[in-house]
Design an enzyme around this catalytic site. Structure first.
Site, short mmCIF file in Angstrom:
data_model
loop_
_atom_site.label_atom_id
_atom_site.label_comp_id
_atom_site.label_asym_id
_atom_site.label_seq_id
_atom_site.Cartn_x
_atom_site.Cartn_y
_atom_site.Cartn_z
N LEU A 59 82.90 -29.41 119.53
CA LEU A 59 83.24 -28.04 119.89
C LEU A 59 84.41 -27.51 119.07
O LEU A 59 84.39 -26.38 118.60
CB LEU A 59 83.57 -27.94 121.38
CG LEU A 59 82.41 -28.23 122.35
CD1 LEU A 59 82.91 -28.22 123.79
CD2 LEU A 59 81.29 -27.23 122.17
N GLY A 62 91.66 -30.10 116.96
CA GLY A 62 93.05 -29.72 116.87
C GLY A 62 93.84 -30.77 116.11
O GLY A 62 93.28 -31.66 115.46
N SER A 63 95.16 -30.67 116.18
CA SER A 63 96.03 -31.58 115.42
C SER A 63 95.96 -33.01 115.94
O SER A 63 96.08 -33.95 115.16
CB SER A 63 97.48 -31.09 115.49
OG SER A 63 97.60 -29.79 114.96
N TYR A 64 95.76 -33.16 117.25
CA TYR A 64 95.81 -34.49 117.83
C TYR A 64 94.57 -34.87 118.61
O TYR A 64 94.45 -36.01 119.07
CB TYR A 64 97.04 -34.62 118.76
CG TYR A 64 98.33 -34.52 118.02
CD1 TYR A 64 98.84 -35.61 117.32
CD2 TYR A 64 99.04 -33.33 117.98
CE1 TYR A 64 100.03 -35.53 116.62
CE2 TYR A 64 100.23 -33.22 117.29
CZ TYR A 64 100.73 -34.33 116.61
OH TYR A 64 101.91 -34.23 115.91
N ALA A 65 93.64 -33.96 118.79
CA ALA A 65 92.46 -34.27 119.57
C ALA A 65 91.26 -33.48 119.06
O ALA A 65 91.40 -32.40 118.50
CB ALA A 65 92.69 -33.97 121.05
N THR A 66 90.09 -34.06 119.28
CA THR A 66 88.83 -33.39 118.98
C THR A 66 88.04 -33.29 120.27
O THR A 66 88.04 -34.24 121.08
CB THR A 66 88.02 -34.19 117.94
OG1 THR A 66 88.81 -34.34 116.75
CG2 THR A 66 86.73 -33.48 117.59
N VAL A 67 87.41 -32.15 120.49
CA VAL A 67 86.69 -31.93 121.74
C VAL A 67 85.20 -31.83 121.48
O VAL A 67 84.76 -31.14 120.56
CB VAL A 67 87.19 -30.65 122.45
CG1 VAL A 67 86.45 -30.43 123.76
CG2 VAL A 67 88.69 -30.76 122.71
N LYS A 82 87.65 -34.68 125.51
CA LYS A 82 88.81 -34.46 124.65
C LYS A 82 89.29 -35.82 124.16
O LYS A 82 89.83 -36.61 124.94
CB LYS A 82 89.91 -33.73 125.42
CG LYS A 82 91.17 -33.44 124.61
CD LYS A 82 92.17 -32.67 125.47
CE LYS A 82 93.42 -32.29 124.69
NZ LYS A 82 94.37 -31.52 125.51
N ASP A 174 102.40 -22.33 129.10
CA ASP A 174 101.61 -21.94 127.93
C ASP A 174 100.41 -21.08 128.34
O ASP A 174 99.30 -21.29 127.86
CB ASP A 174 101.13 -23.18 127.17
CG ASP A 174 100.66 -22.85 125.75
OD1 ASP A 174 100.99 -21.74 125.28
OD2 ASP A 174 99.96 -23.68 125.14
#
Length: 385
Positions: A59, A62-67, A82, A174
């Site tokens: 989907l 990101g910098s530290y995770a893939t979803v 995640k 956030d």
């Protein structure tokens, strides 16, 4: 974390999961936690095992995770996976530890549900309920401002989720449209708790480098570190006006100073009479105080004048002096929500407000227009994906 959390916006079903963009610290990792399944568990298929989930498609990253979008073999439901890579030198991002720890304790219909946690030598995976889109994408699909009833319904759910976490002494820190997930039925859920903090008693100071810039309150822009739930209320107020108006209200700036100028141009510049302790904030400078008078919000954001009580609620949330902002619990009973059925206030925390009869999303104007053009105007036009 910076002003932009992710180079690529979360996709549908992403759970706000790709918006880290934050530093990491070494940490031994999270222990597996079993979550109660939404439907009956299939015998012989355990929680906490990578083989219990089937990966369907990526989907976002990101910098530290893939979803990934996936499906649970435990209960045959769609899930969002995640996945954090566990680097030997870097360790696990501390935000992941924080997010997992907090979500274990948060059980509410307007908070994204953490189903499971899977840890291997190489990865840590959070298994979330699958959501079809987020508020940012929903607004992009329906430009020009949302239908007032839908704004009301989304905002009620946002405040309902906020009131719940604030009662638990947790700050989200956030809030923005990308972190507000929406189901195909119109359920709204708070997501991405990587920056969230449990507020200690007695109070302690926190980082002022929180909240994406457009949704950051003026006290935090001025360096305040002793904020409370009023931080989230400002962000929610920005989201509220954005839903009504169809565009971010304090956008297009490149730094904290420009962001403050954008806010002062609308609210006017406060002083010690309207904001006690203003001059003691770390980033306060006398030259920031220029002669600007406050304006009525509806004079700038004209669509507010078309919705009864919308301007008043927005003004109570977007107050420069943090202690002057309305609480999430009080906002839920504001006259803006009076057209909604009173039964919504009796719905249990774990139950969606959409279970109340006749409470549902209404078709947006552009959906109605498109359906009329196609010659098949029907209730199905309320689908938004």
């Amino acid at each position: 974390m910076g002003d932009v959390l992710c180079a690529s916006a979360p996709g549908p079903g992403c759970c706000g999961c790709c918006s880290e963009g934050r530093g990491s610290q070494r940490n031994p990792g999270l222990q597996h936690v079993e979550a109660a399944p939404a439907v009956e568990q299939r015998p012989g298929i355990p929680f906490g095992a990578a083989t219990s989930y089937v990966y369907l498609e990526k989907l976002c990253e990101g910098s530290y995770a893939t979803v990934y979008k996936g499906i649970s073999r435990i209960n045959r439901q769609l899930v969002a996976l995640k996945v954090f890579s566990l680097e030997v030198e870097e360790g696990l991002p501390f935000t992941a530890i924080r997010e997992g720890s907090l979500l274990r304790c948060l059980k509410h219909a307007n908070i994204v549900l953490l189903h499971d946690i899977i840890q291997t030598k190489e990865t840590l995976t959070f298994v979330f309920e699958y959501m079809h889109t987020d508020l940012a994408q929903y607004m992009a699909q329906h430009p020009g401002g949302l239908q007032s009833h839908n704004v009301m319904l989304f905002m009620f759910q946002l405040l309902r989720g906020l009131a719940y976490i604030h009662r638990q002494h947790i700050l989200h820190r956030d809030l923005k449209p990308q972190n507000l997930l929406i189901s195909c039925l119109g359920e709204l859920k708070l997501a991405d708790f990587g920056l969230a903090r449990a507020k200690s008693i007695p109070s302690q100071t926190y980082s002022s480098e929180v909240v994406t810039l457009w949704y950051r309150p003026p006290d935090v822009l001025l360096g305040a570190t002793e904020y409370s739930s009023d931080l989230d209320i400002w962000s929610a107020g920005c989201v509220f006006v954005e839903m009504v108006q169809g565009q971010p209200i304090f956008a297009g700036t490149s730094g904290a100073l420009e962001q403050l100028e954008k806010i002062w141009a609308v609210l006017g510049v406060p002083n010690e009479d309207t904001w006690p302790g203003l001059s003691k904030l770390p980033n306060y400078k006398p030259e920031l105080v220029v002669s600007r008078r406050p304006q009525r919000l509806r004079m700038i954001y004209d669509r507010l004048s078309r919705v009864p009580a919308a301007e008043d609620l927005a003004s109570r949330m977007l107050t420069a002096f943090p202690r002057g902002r309305i609480s999430a619990q009080d906002a839920l009973v504001h006259p803006f929500f009076s057209p909604l059925p009173p039964q919504l206030h009796q719905v249990p925390a774990g139950q969606s407000v959409l279970t109340v009869p006749a409470v549902r999303l209404q078709p947006e104007i552009c959906d109605l227009f498109a359906s009329y053009q196609k010659g098949h105007l029907s209730r199905s036009s309320s689908k938004f994906w």
